[in-house]
Design an enzyme around this catalytic site. Structure first.
Site, PDB file in Angstrom:
ATOM      1  N   ASP A 235       0.865  -1.185   0.000  1.00  0.00           N
ATOM      2  CA  ASP A 235       0.000   0.000   0.000  1.00  0.00           C
ATOM      3  C   ASP A 235       0.894   1.225   0.000  1.00  0.00           C
ATOM      4  O   ASP A 235       0.920   1.973   0.962  1.00  0.00           O
ATOM      5  CB  ASP A 235      -0.905  -0.032   1.242  1.00  0.00           C
ATOM      6  CG  ASP A 235      -1.987   1.032   1.163  1.00  0.00           C
ATOM      7  OD1 ASP A 235      -2.408   1.365   0.040  1.00  0.00           O
ATOM      8  OD2 ASP A 235      -2.396   1.539   2.217  1.00  0.00           O
ATOM      9  N   ILE A 236       1.647   1.431  -1.083  1.00  0.00           N
ATOM     10  CA  ILE A 236       2.681   2.480  -1.034  1.00  0.00           C
ATOM     11  C   ILE A 236       2.078   3.884  -1.103  1.00  0.00           C
ATOM     12  O   ILE A 236       2.526   4.764  -0.384  1.00  0.00           O
ATOM     13  CB  ILE A 236       3.794   2.258  -2.084  1.00  0.00           C
ATOM     14  CG1 ILE A 236       3.275   2.392  -3.512  1.00  0.00           C
ATOM     15  CG2 ILE A 236       4.470   0.898  -1.886  1.00  0.00           C
ATOM     16  CD1 ILE A 236       4.413   2.349  -4.555  1.00  0.00           C
ATOM     17  N   GLU A 237       1.096   4.080  -1.977  1.00  0.00           N
ATOM     18  CA  GLU A 237       0.367   5.352  -2.041  1.00  0.00           C
ATOM     19  C   GLU A 237       1.244   6.591  -2.095  1.00  0.00           C
ATOM     20  O   GLU A 237       0.888   7.615  -1.522  1.00  0.00           O
ATOM     21  CB  GLU A 237      -0.631   5.463  -0.867  1.00  0.00           C
ATOM     22  CG  GLU A 237      -1.685   4.381  -0.900  1.00  0.00           C
ATOM     23  CD  GLU A 237      -2.934   4.726  -0.105  1.00  0.00           C
ATOM     24  OE1 GLU A 237      -3.185   5.915   0.137  1.00  0.00           O
ATOM     25  OE2 GLU A 237      -3.666   3.775   0.259  1.00  0.00           O
ATOM     26  N   TYR A 238       2.405   6.500  -2.729  1.00  0.00           N
ATOM     27  CA  TYR A 238       3.164   7.740  -2.931  1.00  0.00           C
ATOM     28  C   TYR A 238       3.341   7.994  -4.430  1.00  0.00           C
ATOM     29  O   TYR A 238       3.247   7.066  -5.238  1.00  0.00           O
ATOM     30  CB  TYR A 238       4.494   7.748  -2.182  1.00  0.00           C
ATOM     31  CG  TYR A 238       5.369   6.511  -2.241  1.00  0.00           C
ATOM     32  CD1 TYR A 238       6.011   6.121  -3.427  1.00  0.00           C
ATOM     33  CD2 TYR A 238       5.590   5.751  -1.097  1.00  0.00           C
ATOM     34  CE1 TYR A 238       6.847   5.006  -3.452  1.00  0.00           C
ATOM     35  CE2 TYR A 238       6.415   4.620  -1.128  1.00  0.00           C
ATOM     36  CZ  TYR A 238       7.038   4.262  -2.313  1.00  0.00           C
ATOM     37  OH  TYR A 238       7.857   3.165  -2.345  1.00  0.00           O
TER      38      TYR A 238
END
Ligand SMILES: *[C@@H]1O[C@H](CO)[C@@H](O)[C@H](O)[C@H]1NC(C)=O
Ligand SMILES: *[C@@H]1O[C@H](CO)[C@@H](O)[C@H](O)[C@H]1NC(C)=O
Length: 240
Positions: free
Chosen positions: A136-139
């Site tokens: 869930d890196i979300e960057y």
């Protein structure tokens, strides 16, 4: 002719080899029951179910998982602290439990750091009897750097499946095409091939301007003549 020095070396190596054999033998006879915290040690065994229709639950609150409908859940992602009781319970219901992971963005382009990080995740999963990872890196990642994320996921899947062929590796992507919002230019196609499945985050309102998202309330959406779907005054107005 064997010199005295070589004999000494050999006599040092042989007991070490013997110990290694003992460990390997032990490893093959009792693979996952070492340090099992479950009352029933079989609950430490990893889930072997083949690909199936998934009901994937993100555990973000550690006090209410007992109330989940475990007859339907197939995988839980651990977004709260590790609780051995939860691991035992998930496995007793045939559900996988996977680590939630975020690879540090500063090391995205560093293959050595990537490999070291993956080894840490594998070691963690082994000691906690977990069935895989959910990324869930979300960057933000640029189009040029998107292949580093693919390499990360590919290498992680290889490392996990080398010790557990039934490990599950998944990756969370936005509910919109790559690059459309937040600078998340992830390569959806390559990622889908690198892991078991993508998790489409088509929930929540995204406060990202005049574009409609999968969960945008119908009452604020407008349909343009050109076919685009949008929120004329932005989501902030709706929320205020
Ligand atoms: C990046 O990798 C280096 C080398 O492996 C490591 O020492 C460092 O802690 C990593 N950075 C982060 C933010 O994890
Ligand atoms: C379609 O119409 C909307 C609303 O007028 C506009 O914001 C958008 O830019 C248009 N899209 C294209 C591709 O022309």
């Amino acid at each position: 002719m064997v010199s005295g020095r070589r004999l000494r070396v050999l006599s040092g190596i042989l007991p070490a080899l013997w110990l290694l054999c003992l460990c390997l033998r032990h490893g093959t006879t009792a693979p996952v029951k070492v340090d099992c915290p479950c009352a029933d040690p079989s609950q430490c065994e990893l889930i072997t179910a083949p690909p199936r229709k998934e009901l994937f639950a993100f555990i973000v609150e550690d006090s209410n998982w007992q109330k989940y409908d475990w007859s339907k859940i197939t995988t839980v992602g651990l977004y709260t602290k590790y609780d051995p009781k939860l691991m035992c319970h998930a496995h007793s219901k045939g559900a996988r439990i996977v680590l939630a992971v975020i690879y540090p963005v500063d090391n995205l382009t560093n293959p050595a750091a990537r490999t070291a990080w993956i080894q840490q995740q594998v070691a963690q999963a082994k000691s906690w009897h977990m069935d895989g990872v959910n990324f869930d890196i979300e960057y933000p990642v640029s189009i040029e750097d998107a292949h580093y994320v693919v390499d990360l996921v590919k290498e992680t899947a290889q490392a996990f499946k080398a010790y557990n062929p039934n490990a599950q590796i998944t990756f969370d992507v936005g509910g919109v095409p790559p690059c459309l919002v937040l600078g998340w230019c992830y390569d959806y196609t390559a990622l889908a091939e690198a892991c078991d499945f993508l998790f489409l985050m088509d929930y929540d309102l995204l406060a990202a301007g005049p574009v409609a998202f999968p969960n945008s309330p119908l009452s604020v959406i407008k349909f343009a003549a050109n076919g685009s779907v949008y929120i004329p005054e932005g989501i902030y107005r709706f929320l205020s």
